[in-house]
Enzyme design. Structure first.
Site, mmCIF file in Angstrom:
data_model
loop_
_atom_site.group_PDB
_atom_site.id
_atom_site.type_symbol
_atom_site.label_atom_id
_atom_site.label_comp_id
_atom_site.label_asym_id
_atom_site.label_seq_id
_atom_site.Cartn_x
_atom_site.Cartn_y
_atom_site.Cartn_z
ATOM 1 N N ASP A 44 0.836 -1.200 0.000
ATOM 2 C CA ASP A 44 0.000 0.000 0.000
ATOM 3 C C ASP A 44 0.875 1.256 0.000
ATOM 4 O O ASP A 44 1.526 1.574 0.987
ATOM 5 C CB ASP A 44 -0.882 0.004 1.261
ATOM 6 C CG ASP A 44 -1.835 1.190 1.288
ATOM 7 O OD1 ASP A 44 -2.960 1.043 0.788
ATOM 8 O OD2 ASP A 44 -1.446 2.263 1.793
ATOM 9 N N TYR A 49 3.302 9.684 -0.679
ATOM 10 C CA TYR A 49 4.353 9.097 0.172
ATOM 11 C C TYR A 49 5.746 9.261 -0.459
ATOM 12 O O TYR A 49 6.753 8.923 0.159
ATOM 13 C CB TYR A 49 4.106 7.596 0.431
ATOM 14 C CG TYR A 49 2.805 7.249 1.118
ATOM 15 C CD1 TYR A 49 1.987 8.228 1.680
ATOM 16 C CD2 TYR A 49 2.385 5.930 1.204
ATOM 17 C CE1 TYR A 49 0.788 7.899 2.296
ATOM 18 C CE2 TYR A 49 1.187 5.590 1.833
ATOM 19 C CZ TYR A 49 0.394 6.578 2.369
ATOM 20 O OH TYR A 49 -0.787 6.243 2.979
HETATM 21 P P1 NDP Z 1 0.964 1.605 11.771
HETATM 22 O O1 NDP Z 1 -0.197 1.577 12.694
HETATM 23 O O2 NDP Z 1 1.133 0.559 10.748
HETATM 24 O O3 NDP Z 1 2.239 1.700 12.683
HETATM 25 C C1 NDP Z 1 3.526 1.840 12.140
HETATM 26 C C2 NDP Z 1 4.483 2.192 13.294
HETATM 27 O O4 NDP Z 1 4.469 1.151 14.260
HETATM 28 C C3 NDP Z 1 5.888 2.375 12.843
HETATM 29 O O5 NDP Z 1 6.430 3.443 13.593
HETATM 30 C C4 NDP Z 1 6.570 1.065 13.231
HETATM 31 O O6 NDP Z 1 7.919 1.311 13.600
HETATM 32 C C5 NDP Z 1 5.762 0.586 14.410
HETATM 33 N N1 NDP Z 1 5.585 -0.875 14.414
HETATM 34 C C6 NDP Z 1 5.176 -1.652 13.381
HETATM 35 N N2 NDP Z 1 5.087 -2.933 13.761
HETATM 36 C C7 NDP Z 1 5.434 -2.982 15.054
HETATM 37 C C8 NDP Z 1 5.536 -4.024 15.999
HETATM 38 N N3 NDP Z 1 5.257 -5.281 15.670
HETATM 39 N N4 NDP Z 1 5.934 -3.706 17.263
HETATM 40 C C9 NDP Z 1 6.228 -2.426 17.608
HETATM 41 N N5 NDP Z 1 6.142 -1.394 16.755
HETATM 42 C C10 NDP Z 1 5.758 -1.663 15.482
HETATM 43 O O7 NDP Z 1 0.942 3.084 11.099
HETATM 44 P P2 NDP Z 1 0.899 3.691 9.659
HETATM 45 O O8 NDP Z 1 0.456 5.082 9.847
HETATM 46 O O9 NDP Z 1 2.144 3.439 8.918
HETATM 47 O O10 NDP Z 1 -0.305 2.912 8.934
HETATM 48 C C11 NDP Z 1 -0.126 1.768 8.134
HETATM 49 C C12 NDP Z 1 -0.322 2.090 6.677
HETATM 50 O O11 NDP Z 1 -1.629 2.619 6.436
HETATM 51 C C13 NDP Z 1 0.609 3.202 6.169
HETATM 52 O O12 NDP Z 1 1.941 2.767 6.023
HETATM 53 C C14 NDP Z 1 -0.094 3.571 4.891
HETATM 54 O O13 NDP Z 1 0.167 2.627 3.888
HETATM 55 C C15 NDP Z 1 -1.556 3.524 5.326
HETATM 56 N N6 NDP Z 1 -2.070 4.852 5.763
HETATM 57 C C16 NDP Z 1 -3.069 5.432 5.005
HETATM 58 C C17 NDP Z 1 -3.604 6.632 5.363
HETATM 59 C C18 NDP Z 1 -4.673 7.222 4.518
HETATM 60 O O14 NDP Z 1 -5.054 8.393 4.735
HETATM 61 N N7 NDP Z 1 -5.205 6.508 3.537
HETATM 62 C C19 NDP Z 1 -3.177 7.364 6.559
HETATM 63 C C20 NDP Z 1 -2.145 6.671 7.312
HETATM 64 C C21 NDP Z 1 -1.643 5.466 6.916
HETATM 65 P P3 NDP Z 1 9.184 0.861 12.706
HETATM 66 O O15 NDP Z 1 8.881 1.200 11.280
HETATM 67 O O16 NDP Z 1 10.279 1.651 13.303
HETATM 68 O O17 NDP Z 1 9.314 -0.617 12.926
#
Ligand code: NDP
Length: 280
Positions: A44, A49
């Site tokens: 996604d 981005y």
């Molecule tokens: P998430 O809820 O997926 O959380 C991501 C964060 O959590 C990162 O900082 C990551 O850190 C950390 N993380 C991930 N897995 C773990 C784990 N197992 N244990 C501890 N920490 C963890 O947030 P997102 O905002 O990235 O949402 C996911 C996706 O949704 C986005 O990447 C995007 O594709 C989509 N999105 C769409 C939006 C829209 O308006 N349509 C808005 C926001 C997001 P690290 O990377 O350091 O591991």
């Protein structure tokens, strides 16, 4: 991998990999390669981005058959309108280096999204896109769009997690067969992963709070797209198909509902003033 069937018959993986906030080319490409190697097939991204090229290069380098992949990208509001949407789509496809897209989403309900939807309907009918949908359409805008256009969105990607569960949104979309997809399912790693309820549930199944959340969402039949740049977390988030939460544990997570966004609302006037550059 479990798939869900969209309202046009297209199958979409229930678990995917999100790449928001990975603007660095090398980091994004490596994370996508790690995800593909782990077994994720849904990626996604979005034009906003600034990593579609890295995603496209990772897909190419992975050597995975295109038909096995499910690629989503999104149209930013400054590209809204019929003509700009067609151009925005071509620009994304060039960066992704794909000749068809699996899912194209309107990123926000802002600007001329009616014009965008007409362009997307055409691209869909010309088989350039397998499914079209929206993000961040709350029930009022969702109903307005579906009731005044030909194609009903296959997907609405919105903020969903244990603190903001969106059952009302679900009840509005269900009659149209529009699939819910959860953005920030892990609340971006903040405010939730040290929660005692989730830790206690996880301990019973030998799973982490992140795995409990993702499992809870897929048991609600909601698509999840967690993001991580750490391979061990990418693997952890993938390992959610070998256990099942009891209905009692599903209810415990349900009791965490706060009824409000953990980030911002797309109908918050202060946000709109910033997004639209309104000075009055
Ligand atoms: P998430 O809820 O997926 O959380 C991501 C964060 O959590 C990162 O900082 C990551 O850190 C950390 N993380 C991930 N897995 C773990 C784990 N197992 N244990 C501890 N920490 C963890 O947030 P997102 O905002 O990235 O949402 C996911 C996706 O949704 C986005 O990447 C995007 O594709 C989509 N999105 C769409 C939006 C829209 O308006 N349509 C808005 C926001 C997001 P690290 O990377 O350091 O591991």
């Amino acid at each position: 991998m479990k798939n869900v069937k969209l309202n046009n018959g297209v199958e979409m993986p229930i678990l995917g990999f999100g790449v928001y906030l990975i603007p660095d080319y090398d980091e994004c490409k490596r994370a996508v390669l790690d995800a593909l190697e782990t077994g994720y097939r849904l990626i996604d991204t979005a034009s906003a981005y600034f990593n579609e090229k890295a995603v496209g290069d990772a897909i190419k380098e992975s050597g995975i058959n295109r038909k096995e992949l499910f690629i989503t990208t999104k149209l930013w509001h400054t590209d809204s309108g019929y003509e700009k949407t067609k151009k925005g789509f071509e620009a994304s496809m060039e960066k992704l280096q794909l000749d068809y897209l699996d899912l194209y989403l309107i990123h926000q309900p802002f600007g001329d999204y009616y014009g965008s939807w007409r362009a997307m309907e055409e691209l869909y009918e010309n088989k350039k896109i397998r499914a079209i949908g929206v993000c961040n359409f709350y029930p009022d805008r969702f109903l307005d769009l579906v009731e005044h256009n030909k194609i009903v969105p296959a997907v609405n990607q919105i903020e969903i997690h244990p603190l903001f569960q969106r059952e009302y949104d679900e009840s509005i979309m269900k009659p149209y067969g529009t699939q819910m997809e959860a953005w920030s399912p892990l609340v971006r790693g903040e405010k939730i992963l040290d929660n005692e309820t989730l830790k206690n549930i996880g301990a019973k199944y030998g799973k982490t709070p992140a795995q409990v959340i993702l499992r809870w969402l897929i048991q609600r039949n909601i698509i999840v797209i967690p993001k991580s740049v750490h391979k061990e977390r990418i693997i952890e988030n993938f390992n959610i198909f070998d256990f099942e939460l009891s209905s009692d544990d599903m209810d415990k997570v349900k009791s965490m509902e706060t009824g409000k966004t953990a980030f911002f609302s797309h109908s918050d006037i202060e946000l709109l003033k910033i997004v639209f550059g309104i000075k009055v």
